[in-house]
Design a protein around this motif. Structure first.
Motif, PDB file in Angstrom:
ATOM      1  N   SER A 127      -1.038   3.974   3.301  1.00  0.00           N
ATOM      2  CA  SER A 127      -0.033   4.473   2.365  1.00  0.00           C
ATOM      3  C   SER A 127      -0.505   5.784   1.762  1.00  0.00           C
ATOM      4  O   SER A 127      -1.707   6.023   1.631  1.00  0.00           O
ATOM      5  CB  SER A 127       0.198   3.456   1.239  1.00  0.00           C
ATOM      6  N   GLN A 128       0.466   6.596   1.340  1.00  0.00           N
ATOM      7  CA  GLN A 128       0.125   7.789   0.566  1.00  0.00           C
ATOM      8  C   GLN A 128      -0.636   7.425  -0.705  1.00  0.00           C
ATOM      9  O   GLN A 128      -1.339   8.264  -1.272  1.00  0.00           O
ATOM     10  CB  GLN A 128       1.403   8.529   0.183  1.00  0.00           C
ATOM     11  N   SER A 129      -0.521   6.180  -1.163  1.00  0.00           N
ATOM     12  CA  SER A 129      -1.199   5.768  -2.397  1.00  0.00           C
ATOM     13  C   SER A 129      -2.703   5.976  -2.332  1.00  0.00           C
ATOM     14  O   SER A 129      -3.352   6.176  -3.357  1.00  0.00           O
ATOM     15  CB  SER A 129      -0.905   4.291  -2.704  1.00  0.00           C
ATOM     16  N   PRO A 200       2.221   6.351   5.209  1.00  0.00           N
ATOM     17  CA  PRO A 200       3.592   6.734   4.878  1.00  0.00           C
ATOM     18  C   PRO A 200       3.791   6.925   3.376  1.00  0.00           C
ATOM     19  O   PRO A 200       3.080   6.344   2.550  1.00  0.00           O
ATOM     20  CB  PRO A 200       4.433   5.547   5.371  1.00  0.00           C
ATOM     21  N   GLY A 201       4.791   7.723   3.064  1.00  0.00           N
ATOM     22  CA  GLY A 201       5.249   7.835   1.694  1.00  0.00           C
ATOM     23  C   GLY A 201       6.339   6.810   1.441  1.00  0.00           C
ATOM     24  O   GLY A 201       6.263   5.679   1.916  1.00  0.00           O
ATOM     25  N   TYR A 220       9.208   5.730  -8.445  1.00  0.00           N
ATOM     26  CA  TYR A 220       9.357   5.966  -7.011  1.00  0.00           C
ATOM     27  C   TYR A 220      10.565   6.854  -6.708  1.00  0.00           C
ATOM     28  O   TYR A 220      10.499   7.734  -5.843  1.00  0.00           O
ATOM     29  CB  TYR A 220       9.460   4.637  -6.261  1.00  0.00           C
ATOM     30  N   PHE A 224      10.416  10.637  -4.641  1.00  0.00           N
ATOM     31  CA  PHE A 224      11.050  11.212  -3.455  1.00  0.00           C
ATOM     32  C   PHE A 224      12.057  12.297  -3.810  1.00  0.00           C
ATOM     33  O   PHE A 224      12.320  13.195  -3.018  1.00  0.00           O
ATOM     34  CB  PHE A 224      11.625  10.146  -2.505  1.00  0.00           C
ATOM     35  N   CYS A 227       9.792  15.525  -4.031  1.00  0.00           N
ATOM     36  CA  CYS A 227       8.950  15.932  -2.907  1.00  0.00           C
ATOM     37  C   CYS A 227       9.712  16.993  -2.101  1.00  0.00           C
ATOM     38  O   CYS A 227      10.930  17.117  -2.226  1.00  0.00           O
ATOM     39  CB  CYS A 227       8.585  14.733  -2.033  1.00  0.00           C
ATOM     40  N   LEU A 259      -0.655  11.696   7.046  1.00  0.00           N
ATOM     41  CA  LEU A 259       0.308  11.521   5.965  1.00  0.00           C
ATOM     42  C   LEU A 259       1.718  11.766   6.496  1.00  0.00           C
ATOM     43  O   LEU A 259       1.980  12.781   7.143  1.00  0.00           O
ATOM     44  CB  LEU A 259       0.028  12.528   4.847  1.00  0.00           C
ATOM     45  N   ASP A 261       4.826  11.637   4.428  1.00  0.00           N
ATOM     46  CA  ASP A 261       5.332  11.356   3.074  1.00  0.00           C
ATOM     47  C   ASP A 261       6.318  12.392   2.551  1.00  0.00           C
ATOM     48  O   ASP A 261       6.572  12.453   1.343  1.00  0.00           O
ATOM     49  CB  ASP A 261       4.152  11.220   2.106  1.00  0.00           C
ATOM     50  N   ALA A 264       5.203  14.509  -0.476  1.00  0.00           N
ATOM     51  CA  ALA A 264       5.025  13.978  -1.832  1.00  0.00           C
ATOM     52  C   ALA A 264       3.599  14.182  -2.341  1.00  0.00           C
ATOM     53  O   ALA A 264       3.395  14.498  -3.520  1.00  0.00           O
ATOM     54  CB  ALA A 264       5.398  12.495  -1.873  1.00  0.00           C
ATOM     55  N   THR A 265       2.617  14.003  -1.474  1.00  0.00           N
ATOM     56  CA  THR A 265       1.230  14.193  -1.918  1.00  0.00           C
ATOM     57  C   THR A 265       0.966  15.654  -2.258  1.00  0.00           C
ATOM     58  O   THR A 265       0.294  15.970  -3.248  1.00  0.00           O
ATOM     59  CB  THR A 265       0.258  13.691  -0.832  1.00  0.00           C
TER      60      THR A 265
END
Length: 275
Positions: A127-129, A200-201, A220, A224, A227, A259, A261, A264-265
Protein backbone atom coordinates in the motif's frame (compact mmCIF):
# COMPACT_ATOMS: atom_id res chain seq x y z
CA UNK A 1 -2.51 -33.46 -17.29
CA UNK A 2 0.03 -31.33 -15.45
CA UNK A 3 -0.37 -27.57 -15.63
CA UNK A 4 1.64 -24.61 -14.44
CA UNK A 5 0.04 -23.34 -11.25
CA UNK A 6 -0.74 -19.84 -10.01
CA UNK A 7 -1.27 -19.29 -6.28
CA UNK A 8 -3.66 -16.44 -5.49
CA UNK A 9 -4.35 -15.30 -1.95
CA UNK A 10 -7.23 -13.01 -1.09
CA UNK A 11 -10.49 -13.36 -3.04
CA UNK A 12 -10.81 -9.64 -3.73
CA UNK A 13 -11.00 -7.30 -6.70
CA UNK A 14 -7.24 -6.75 -7.01
CA UNK A 15 -6.42 -10.46 -6.89
CA UNK A 16 -9.12 -11.27 -9.42
CA UNK A 17 -8.06 -8.50 -11.81
CA UNK A 18 -4.45 -9.74 -11.83
CA UNK A 19 -5.43 -13.42 -12.04
CA UNK A 20 -7.72 -12.72 -14.98
CA UNK A 21 -4.88 -10.91 -16.73
CA UNK A 22 -2.15 -13.50 -16.05
CA UNK A 23 -3.87 -16.76 -15.13
CA UNK A 24 -5.02 -18.01 -18.53
CA UNK A 25 -3.82 -21.55 -19.24
CA UNK A 26 -2.80 -22.08 -15.61
CA UNK A 27 -4.39 -23.95 -12.75
CA UNK A 28 -5.30 -21.24 -10.25
CA UNK A 29 -5.50 -22.12 -6.56
CA UNK A 30 -7.44 -19.34 -4.85
CA UNK A 31 -7.15 -19.10 -1.08
CA UNK A 32 -9.16 -16.88 1.23
CA UNK A 33 -10.08 -17.02 4.91
CA UNK A 34 -13.72 -16.68 3.83
CA UNK A 35 -14.38 -19.78 1.73
CA UNK A 36 -17.65 -18.29 0.51
CA UNK A 37 -15.79 -15.34 -1.01
CA UNK A 38 -13.28 -17.68 -2.65
CA UNK A 39 -16.06 -19.81 -4.14
CA UNK A 40 -17.88 -16.74 -5.48
CA UNK A 41 -14.77 -15.40 -7.23
CA UNK A 42 -13.89 -18.88 -8.52
CA UNK A 43 -17.37 -19.24 -10.01
CA UNK A 44 -17.08 -15.91 -11.84
CA UNK A 45 -13.67 -16.84 -13.26
CA UNK A 46 -14.55 -20.42 -14.14
CA UNK A 47 -17.60 -19.19 -16.05
CA UNK A 48 -15.20 -16.94 -17.99
CA UNK A 49 -13.02 -19.88 -19.05
CA UNK A 50 -10.40 -19.99 -16.28
CA UNK A 51 -9.52 -23.03 -14.15
CA UNK A 52 -9.86 -21.94 -10.53
CA UNK A 53 -10.06 -24.08 -7.41
CA UNK A 54 -11.06 -22.25 -4.22
CA UNK A 55 -9.88 -23.23 -0.77
CA UNK A 56 -10.00 -21.87 2.76
CA UNK A 57 -6.69 -20.27 3.73
CA UNK A 58 -5.70 -17.96 6.56
CA UNK A 59 -2.70 -15.85 5.52
CA UNK A 60 -1.48 -15.71 9.13
CA UNK A 61 -1.24 -19.53 9.34
CA UNK A 62 1.92 -21.23 8.11
CA UNK A 63 0.03 -24.55 8.15
CA UNK A 64 -2.67 -23.15 5.85
CA UNK A 65 -0.07 -21.72 3.47
CA UNK A 66 1.75 -25.05 3.33
CA UNK A 67 -1.54 -26.86 2.70
CA UNK A 68 -2.28 -24.48 -0.18
CA UNK A 69 1.17 -25.10 -1.64
CA UNK A 70 0.74 -28.88 -1.29
CA UNK A 71 -2.62 -28.72 -3.07
CA UNK A 72 -1.05 -26.67 -5.88
CA UNK A 73 1.79 -29.15 -6.33
CA UNK A 74 -0.67 -31.95 -7.08
CA UNK A 75 -1.45 -30.12 -10.33
CA UNK A 76 2.01 -29.05 -11.45
CA UNK A 77 4.87 -26.63 -10.88
CA UNK A 78 4.12 -23.39 -9.05
CA UNK A 79 5.06 -20.69 -11.55
CA UNK A 80 3.23 -17.63 -10.20
CA UNK A 81 2.08 -15.99 -6.97
CA UNK A 82 -0.41 -13.17 -6.53
CA UNK A 83 -0.77 -12.07 -2.91
CA UNK A 84 -3.76 -9.79 -2.45
CA UNK A 85 -4.79 -10.95 1.02
CA UNK A 86 -4.92 -8.61 3.99
CA UNK A 87 -7.02 -6.53 6.34
CA UNK A 88 -7.48 -2.76 6.51
CA UNK A 89 -7.21 -0.27 9.39
CA UNK A 90 -11.00 -0.06 9.65
CA UNK A 91 -11.47 -3.81 9.65
CA UNK A 92 -9.16 -5.07 12.36
CA UNK A 93 -7.31 -4.23 15.59
CA UNK A 94 -3.58 -3.56 15.76
CA UNK A 95 -2.60 -7.12 16.68
CA UNK A 96 -4.54 -8.69 13.82
CA UNK A 97 -3.18 -6.23 11.24
CA UNK A 98 0.36 -7.13 12.27
CA UNK A 99 -0.39 -10.86 12.33
CA UNK A 100 -2.03 -10.96 8.90
CA UNK A 101 -0.52 -8.17 6.82
CA UNK A 102 3.01 -8.21 8.24
CA UNK A 103 3.73 -11.70 9.59
CA UNK A 104 1.43 -13.52 7.16
CA UNK A 105 2.94 -11.93 4.07
CA UNK A 106 6.44 -12.72 5.33
CA UNK A 107 5.50 -16.40 5.78
CA UNK A 108 3.91 -16.57 2.34
CA UNK A 109 6.92 -15.11 0.52
CA UNK A 110 9.22 -17.42 2.47
CA UNK A 111 7.23 -20.61 1.89
CA UNK A 112 6.50 -19.99 -1.79
CA UNK A 113 10.13 -19.00 -2.27
CA UNK A 114 11.13 -22.53 -1.23
CA UNK A 115 9.15 -24.13 -4.07
CA UNK A 116 8.73 -21.54 -6.83
CA UNK A 117 9.69 -23.06 -10.18
CA UNK A 118 12.52 -21.84 -12.36
CA UNK A 119 11.34 -18.75 -14.23
CA UNK A 120 8.54 -18.23 -11.72
CA UNK A 121 7.33 -14.81 -10.68
CA UNK A 122 5.27 -13.23 -7.94
CA UNK A 123 3.65 -9.96 -6.97
CA UNK A 124 2.51 -8.97 -3.52
CA UNK A 125 0.19 -6.07 -2.83
CA UNK A 126 1.25 -3.60 -0.14
CA UNK A 127 0.00 0.00 0.00
CA UNK A 128 0.98 3.62 -0.40
CA UNK A 129 0.59 3.71 3.41
CA UNK A 130 4.08 2.29 3.71
CA UNK A 131 5.34 5.62 2.35
CA UNK A 132 3.23 7.80 4.67
CA UNK A 133 5.17 7.49 7.90
CA UNK A 134 8.47 8.94 9.08
CA UNK A 135 11.55 7.05 7.97
CA UNK A 136 12.55 4.18 10.19
CA UNK A 137 16.15 3.76 11.27
CA UNK A 138 18.38 1.63 9.05
CA UNK A 139 18.42 -0.93 11.87
CA UNK A 140 14.61 -1.07 11.95
CA UNK A 141 14.37 -1.41 8.18
CA UNK A 142 16.92 -4.21 8.25
CA UNK A 143 15.00 -5.92 11.06
CA UNK A 144 11.78 -5.81 9.04
CA UNK A 145 13.60 -7.27 6.04
CA UNK A 146 15.72 -9.97 7.64
CA UNK A 147 14.36 -11.02 11.03
CA UNK A 148 13.37 -14.72 11.00
CA UNK A 149 9.63 -14.83 10.39
CA UNK A 150 8.75 -16.45 13.71
CA UNK A 151 10.55 -13.62 15.53
CA UNK A 152 9.07 -10.70 13.58
CA UNK A 153 6.18 -9.97 15.92
CA UNK A 154 8.59 -9.89 18.87
CA UNK A 155 10.47 -6.86 17.53
CA UNK A 156 10.43 -4.07 20.10
CA UNK A 157 9.03 -1.39 17.79
CA UNK A 158 6.17 -3.67 16.70
CA UNK A 159 4.76 -4.07 20.20
CA UNK A 160 1.18 -2.74 20.47
CA UNK A 161 2.11 -0.23 23.15
CA UNK A 162 4.59 1.36 20.69
CA UNK A 163 1.96 1.72 17.93
CA UNK A 164 -0.38 4.72 17.89
CA UNK A 165 -3.43 3.23 16.20
CA UNK A 166 -4.56 0.79 13.52
CA UNK A 167 -3.42 3.08 10.69
CA UNK A 168 0.10 3.20 12.16
CA UNK A 169 0.07 -0.62 12.41
CA UNK A 170 -1.01 -0.84 8.78
CA UNK A 171 1.77 1.54 7.70
CA UNK A 172 4.36 -0.56 9.52
CA UNK A 173 2.98 -3.75 7.98
CA UNK A 174 3.15 -2.33 4.48
CA UNK A 175 6.66 -0.98 5.04
CA UNK A 176 7.60 -4.49 6.11
CA UNK A 177 6.02 -5.96 2.95
CA UNK A 178 8.32 -3.80 0.83
CA UNK A 179 11.45 -4.63 2.80
CA UNK A 180 10.55 -8.30 2.88
CA UNK A 181 10.08 -8.32 -0.88
CA UNK A 182 13.63 -7.02 -1.28
CA UNK A 183 15.00 -9.64 1.10
CA UNK A 184 13.09 -12.52 -0.49
CA UNK A 185 14.03 -11.42 -4.02
CA UNK A 186 17.57 -12.53 -3.23
CA UNK A 187 16.40 -16.00 -2.20
CA UNK A 188 13.92 -16.29 -5.07
CA UNK A 189 16.75 -15.32 -7.40
CA UNK A 190 18.66 -18.43 -6.34
CA UNK A 191 15.81 -20.38 -7.97
CA UNK A 192 15.85 -18.14 -11.07
CA UNK A 193 12.56 -16.58 -9.98
CA UNK A 194 11.41 -13.00 -9.34
CA UNK A 195 9.22 -11.25 -6.75
CA UNK A 196 8.03 -7.63 -6.74
CA UNK A 197 5.68 -5.45 -4.74
CA UNK A 198 2.89 -3.13 -5.88
CA UNK A 199 1.85 -0.33 -3.53
CA UNK A 200 -1.58 0.91 -4.61
CA UNK A 201 -3.19 4.12 -3.53
CA UNK A 202 -6.95 4.54 -3.23
CA UNK A 203 -8.41 1.82 -5.46
CA UNK A 204 -12.17 1.34 -5.63
CA UNK A 205 -12.79 -2.08 -4.06
CA UNK A 206 -15.19 -3.29 -1.36
CA UNK A 207 -12.37 -2.81 1.17
CA UNK A 208 -11.88 0.79 0.03
CA UNK A 209 -15.59 1.46 0.23
CA UNK A 210 -15.44 0.28 3.86
CA UNK A 211 -12.77 2.90 4.41
CA UNK A 212 -14.79 5.62 2.63
CA UNK A 213 -17.67 4.89 5.00
CA UNK A 214 -15.47 4.48 8.07
CA UNK A 215 -14.07 6.96 10.59
CA UNK A 216 -11.37 8.12 8.13
CA UNK A 217 -13.69 8.41 5.14
CA UNK A 218 -13.23 12.16 4.69
CA UNK A 219 -9.45 11.72 4.93
CA UNK A 220 -9.44 9.22 2.05
CA UNK A 221 -11.82 11.25 -0.11
CA UNK A 222 -9.63 14.31 0.38
CA UNK A 223 -6.58 12.24 -0.54
CA UNK A 224 -7.78 11.22 -3.97
CA UNK A 225 -9.35 14.62 -4.63
CA UNK A 226 -5.98 16.34 -4.07
CA UNK A 227 -3.70 13.87 -5.81
CA UNK A 228 -2.55 14.72 -9.36
CA UNK A 229 -4.90 12.14 -10.88
CA UNK A 230 -7.85 13.69 -9.04
CA UNK A 231 -9.65 10.39 -8.62
CA UNK A 232 -9.33 6.90 -7.12
CA UNK A 233 -7.91 4.12 -9.22
CA UNK A 234 -9.35 0.85 -10.47
CA UNK A 235 -8.27 -2.74 -9.93
CA UNK A 236 -7.54 -3.06 -13.65
CA UNK A 237 -5.02 -0.22 -13.44
CA UNK A 238 -3.15 -2.18 -10.76
CA UNK A 239 -3.38 -5.26 -12.98
CA UNK A 240 -1.74 -3.26 -15.80
CA UNK A 241 1.38 -2.94 -13.64
CA UNK A 242 1.22 -6.56 -12.49
CA UNK A 243 0.96 -7.69 -16.10
CA UNK A 244 4.27 -6.00 -16.89
CA UNK A 245 6.00 -7.25 -13.75
CA UNK A 246 4.87 -10.85 -14.31
CA UNK A 247 5.73 -10.88 -18.00
CA UNK A 248 8.94 -11.71 -19.84
CA UNK A 249 9.39 -7.98 -20.49
CA UNK A 250 10.36 -7.50 -16.83
CA UNK A 251 13.19 -10.02 -16.56
CA UNK A 252 15.50 -7.41 -15.02
CA UNK A 253 12.97 -6.28 -12.37
CA UNK A 254 12.92 -8.01 -8.99
CA UNK A 255 12.87 -6.88 -5.37
CA UNK A 256 11.21 -3.60 -6.37
CA UNK A 257 8.13 -1.70 -5.17
CA UNK A 258 5.94 0.22 -7.61
CA UNK A 259 3.66 2.99 -6.36
CA UNK A 260 0.34 3.02 -8.20
CA UNK A 261 -1.38 5.86 -6.36
CA UNK A 262 -2.28 8.59 -8.83
CA UNK A 263 0.50 10.73 -7.40
CA UNK A 264 -0.96 10.84 -3.89
CA UNK A 265 2.40 10.18 -2.25
CA UNK A 266 4.01 12.93 -4.33
CA UNK A 267 1.26 15.30 -3.22
CA UNK A 268 1.70 14.18 0.39
CA UNK A 269 5.34 15.26 0.37
CA UNK A 270 5.40 18.10 -2.13
CA UNK A 271 1.84 19.21 -2.85
CA UNK A 272 -1.55 20.06 -1.34
CA UNK A 273 -1.72 16.85 0.70
CA UNK A 274 1.23 17.91 2.86
CA UNK A 275 0.28 17.52 6.55
Amino acid sequence: MKKDVMLVTGAGQLSMAIARRMGYGKKIILGDKNLGHAKAIAKIMNQAGFDVEPMEMDLSSREDIRAMIAKAQTYGDIKALVNGAGVSPSQAPIELILKVDLYGTAILLEEVGKVIAEGGVGVTISSQSGHRMPALTPEQDRALAMTPTEELLSLDFLQPDKIRDTLHAYQLAKRCNEKRTMYEAVRWGERDARINDIAPGIIVTPLAIDEFNGPRGDFYKNMFAKCPAGRPGTADEVADVAELLMSERAQFITGATFLVDGGATASFYYGPLQP
